[in-house]
Each structure stands twice: as C-alpha cells, then as structure tokens.
Write an enzyme that holds these catalytic residues in place. Structure first.
Site, PDB file in Angstrom:
ATOM      1  N   ASP A 145      34.989  47.266  32.470  1.00  0.00           N
ATOM      2  CA  ASP A 145      33.905  46.387  32.905  1.00  0.00           C
ATOM      3  C   ASP A 145      33.121  45.873  31.712  1.00  0.00           C
ATOM      4  O   ASP A 145      32.499  44.815  31.764  1.00  0.00           O
ATOM      5  CB  ASP A 145      32.982  47.116  33.879  1.00  0.00           C
ATOM      6  CG  ASP A 145      33.689  47.285  35.209  1.00  0.00           C
ATOM      7  OD1 ASP A 145      34.423  48.275  35.367  1.00  0.00           O
ATOM      8  OD2 ASP A 145      33.564  46.383  36.054  1.00  0.00           O
TER       9      ASP A 145
HETATM   10  O1  MRU Z   1      33.205  48.704  41.241  1.00  0.00           O
HETATM   11  P1  MRU Z   1      34.394  47.852  40.970  1.00  0.00           P
HETATM   12  O2  MRU Z   1      35.475  47.981  41.993  1.00  0.00           O
HETATM   13  O3  MRU Z   1      34.004  46.423  40.709  1.00  0.00           O
HETATM   14  O4  MRU Z   1      34.992  48.425  39.611  1.00  0.00           O
HETATM   15  C1  MRU Z   1      36.126  47.812  39.060  1.00  0.00           C
HETATM   16  C2  MRU Z   1      36.566  48.461  37.810  1.00  0.00           C
HETATM   17  O5  MRU Z   1      35.970  49.390  37.304  1.00  0.00           O
HETATM   18  C3  MRU Z   1      37.749  47.836  37.138  1.00  0.00           C
HETATM   19  O6  MRU Z   1      38.490  48.812  36.463  1.00  0.00           O
HETATM   20  C4  MRU Z   1      37.258  46.799  36.122  1.00  0.00           C
HETATM   21  O7  MRU Z   1      36.333  45.934  36.715  1.00  0.00           O
HETATM   22  C5  MRU Z   1      38.381  45.998  35.589  1.00  0.00           C
HETATM   23  S1  MRU Z   1      39.101  44.913  36.805  1.00  0.00           S
HETATM   24  C6  MRU Z   1      40.322  44.060  36.009  1.00  0.00           C
END
Ligand code: MRU
Length: 380
Positions: free
Chosen positions: A251
């Site tokens: 993220d």
């Molecule tokens: O809470 P989320 O489902 O948005 O978290 C997503 C993640 O942590 C993913 O690993 C990250 O955003 C990368 S998506 C290509």
C-alpha cells in the site's frame, strides 16, 4: 474464461464490482459522483491500492463529464476539482497510490489550457491514462517478478517454485492482472509455478474471498491456508509445500524500503527470514512514497470493531449455490469485547529481499539499503 474486472469504464460510465458480495454474487455498482466513489472505497466494496486510485480518479471524471460543473473560468474549475480530490483523499489513508494520482491529476489540470472545457478534458484524459497504464504496469511487474524469482530458484530440477501470497493483489485490486498475484499469474503462464498458497487474510478475508476466487477462476494450482498456518507450511519444505518465496503487494513503500501492506504481512516476513524463504514486495511505482523516510511515518488505518466480531453468512444450498435470501450477520465473538483492528502493518526493509516494480526489481545495495533513485528519478 472471462477476465475478472474490478472496474468497467467507458467515457461517462463507471461500474465498480462490489467485492463485499464476492465470491457468492457478481454485482456492479454504477459510480458517477465523488460521493459514490468515496463510499465504494471507504466501505471496501472496492479495495487494493491501485484500484482505490482508479475508482477515485474515474469516479470524479464521470461526475465532471456529466456536469454541470460550477464556475466559468479555468481557475474556478481547478478550485472545484482540487476540493473534490482533497475530499476523495480522505476515503482511506494508508495506500499512497491515491495521493500520487491526485498529485498527477492536479498537475495535469494546471497545464490543460485556459478554458473551463480544456481543464475538464485534461482531467478526464489523465484519469483514463491512470486506468490504462495500470494494466501495462502490472504485466511488467509480472515479468520482472518471474525473472527475479527464476534467478533465486534456478537451482531446482524443473525450475518451478511454490509461493505464498497474502491479501488480494490481483485483477480485483487493480485494473487487471495484478501485482503480487500478477507475478503468480505470469509464473503460471511461463510454466514456472509449482503451487500457489494463499492466506485467508483475517479479518477481512481478502485471501479466502478474493484471491482464492481468482486462483480457482484461472485454474492455477493453489491451496488456501489460515494466517496461523504459515509457520507450519514454511517448516514443511516437502513437495509443493517447499515454499521458495513469499510474494506480497504494497500500500506504501517509503524511501528506506519499509513497506505498509495488509495486516499480517510483517509476521510473514519474520517467518520467511526464519525459514530461509525469499520475501518479495510487488509494487507499482505509484505505491512508492519518497516523501516519507521510514515506516514510522506511515498512517495505519484502523477499522471498525465489527470486522472482528461479526461475519456475514448465507445458507449454502444442496447444489452448492448460495441462498441470497438467507443472508445474516453472525456474531463470532462476545460483542462487548474491546477490539484493535489495524488494517495494515509495516514490514521493515531489512526483511525484504526485493521490491519489484514495473521498471525492474530493486534489491538492497552493499550498504543494506534500498535506493529507488533509478526507479523514480523524476520524484527523487
Ligand atoms: O484493505 P485492502 O484490501 O485495500 O488492502 C489491500 C492490500 O493490502 C494489498 O496488498 C495492496 O493494496 C496491494 S493491491 C495490488
């Protein structure tokens, strides 16, 4: 086999797959205002760092396309768009892709000409480019990741590797293909994949609800485990359970390489190190944040208590389909218990072997530090 799409877009129309209903139901919501985009992201009907940025950008693009847009001058429209983008930025705080998209969009509308129409056209074109570029980015990450892994596990007799991934980083988290899951797709296409394991990813179950769904959908040899089974899996080292690498998304990757990703990523990195398993972060350059020096500067989103204390359930009929009319919220804990629910954690750079971007894989230098200078020179 149909391709999974989190987002369907044509100019003036944005449809977003409601991921809360997966894997039981396939339903697209129309998103045509900033409020609808904000709501889709905040409630996690769409999630995943790149998809969040895409839905925010395209949602506002549709609103502007449909109009009416207040103001007569380019400056008034720029102020209007800035305000909308600042609002959308509040939808979820940890993923940096949205912030980077906003910076890009704000720059574009300031160089789009002197009329109201040219500013709006500039915004819409830039949002569309963010969407279109993401797919190419993911395909490149897939190639670089597969190449990097091949160099690590080249010694196995058949050149194949078993990997573990966490959360969902596939077509559902991006415009298509995916990042970490994109590498797994590419490994499979290249005949390099022995087996893919995915974690359940509590509490939101992106692994069991979304990644397992994508893996099964594509016929990739795969197995689901709970988060608490990773250490046992890593210790097994037999047949397809001989894990060569953990591949996760991001993220936010900050200047020193510390990486925020779905809660549970950090413990996988610690376990990987303890078991001699490579740890790879797959991240588009839009997930790199050079403004933040270390992981301590990353804001970690905390989510509501009900994600730990309740689940949504539905009756499964004899034929295996879900009885939609039977949907209920089920308590999984005493509803009075105190809850801590951070959505992400930070994996320290020292536990990461490579950050794979669309511009190549970055490893730590002889000083033990990541250096993204060659990857994002324009932002350095
Ligand atoms: O809470 P989320 O489902 O948005 O978290 C997503 C993640 O942590 C993913 O690993 C990250 O955003 C990368 S998506 C290509």
């Amino acid at each position: 086999m149909s391709t999974l799409q989190a987002v369907r877009y044509s100019r003036g129309k944005l449809e977003v797959l409601d991921q809360l209903r997966l894997p039981h139901e396939f339903h697209y919501d129309d998103v045509s205002t900033r409020q609808e985009a904000f709501d889709s992201i905040a409630t996690m009907r769409v999630r995943g760092a790149p998809a969040i940025a895409i839905v925010a950008s395209l949602g506002l693009a549709v609103e502007l396309y449909k109009g009416p847009v207040p103001g007569n001058t380019s400056q008034q429209v720029i102020a209007h768009i800035d305000e909308a983008l600042d609002y959308l930025k509040q939808s979820r705080p940890t993923a940096v892709d949205l912030t980077n998209a906003i910076t890009q969009l704000k720059a574009r509308i300031r160089s789009s000409g002197e009329t109201k129409e040219s500013v709006i056209d500039g915004f819409i074109s830039e949002a569309e480019q963010i969407f279109e570029k993401d797919l190419k980015t993911n395909l490149a990450i897939g190639d670089y990741g597969a190449e990097w892994l091949k160099a690590q596990v080249g010694a196995t007799s058949d050149n194949t590797a078993s990997v573990l991934t966490h959360c969902n980083t596939g077509s559902l988290a991006t415009s298509g293909h995916g990042t970490a899951l994109g590498i797994i797709r590419t490994l499979q296409a290249n005949g390099q994949l022995r087996h893919a394991f995915c974690t359940e990813t509590r509490p939101y179950n992106q692994g069991s609800r979304l990644t397992a769904f994508e893996l099964v959908h594509e016929g990739i040899p795969s197995t689901l485990i709970t988060d608490s089974m990773a250490a046992s899996l890593f210790r097994t080292k037999k047949a397809e359970k001989n894990i060569a690498a953990v591949i996760v998304g991001a993220d936010r990757v900050v200047r020193n390489g510390d990486t925020a990703n779905k809660i549970g990523t950090y413990q996988l990195a610690v376990l990987a190190k303890a078991h001699g398993i490579k740890f790879m972060v797959a991240a588009p350059t839009t997930s790199i944040d050079l403004e933040t020096e270390t992981g301590d500067g990353i804001k970690i989103e905390e989510r509501k208590r009900e994600e730990l204390t309740q689940v949504t359930g539905a009756v499964i009929k004899d034929d295996g389909s879900v009885d939609e009319s039977s949907k209920v919220r089920i308590a999984t804990a005493d509803q009075r218990i105190d809850v801590w629910n951070p959505a992400f954690d930070v994996t320290p750079a020292e536990l990461i072997d490579a950050v794979v971007t669309e511009k190549g894989a970055v490893e730590k230098g002889t000083d033990g530090k990541f250096d993204f200078r060659n990857i994002v020179p324009e932002r350095w």
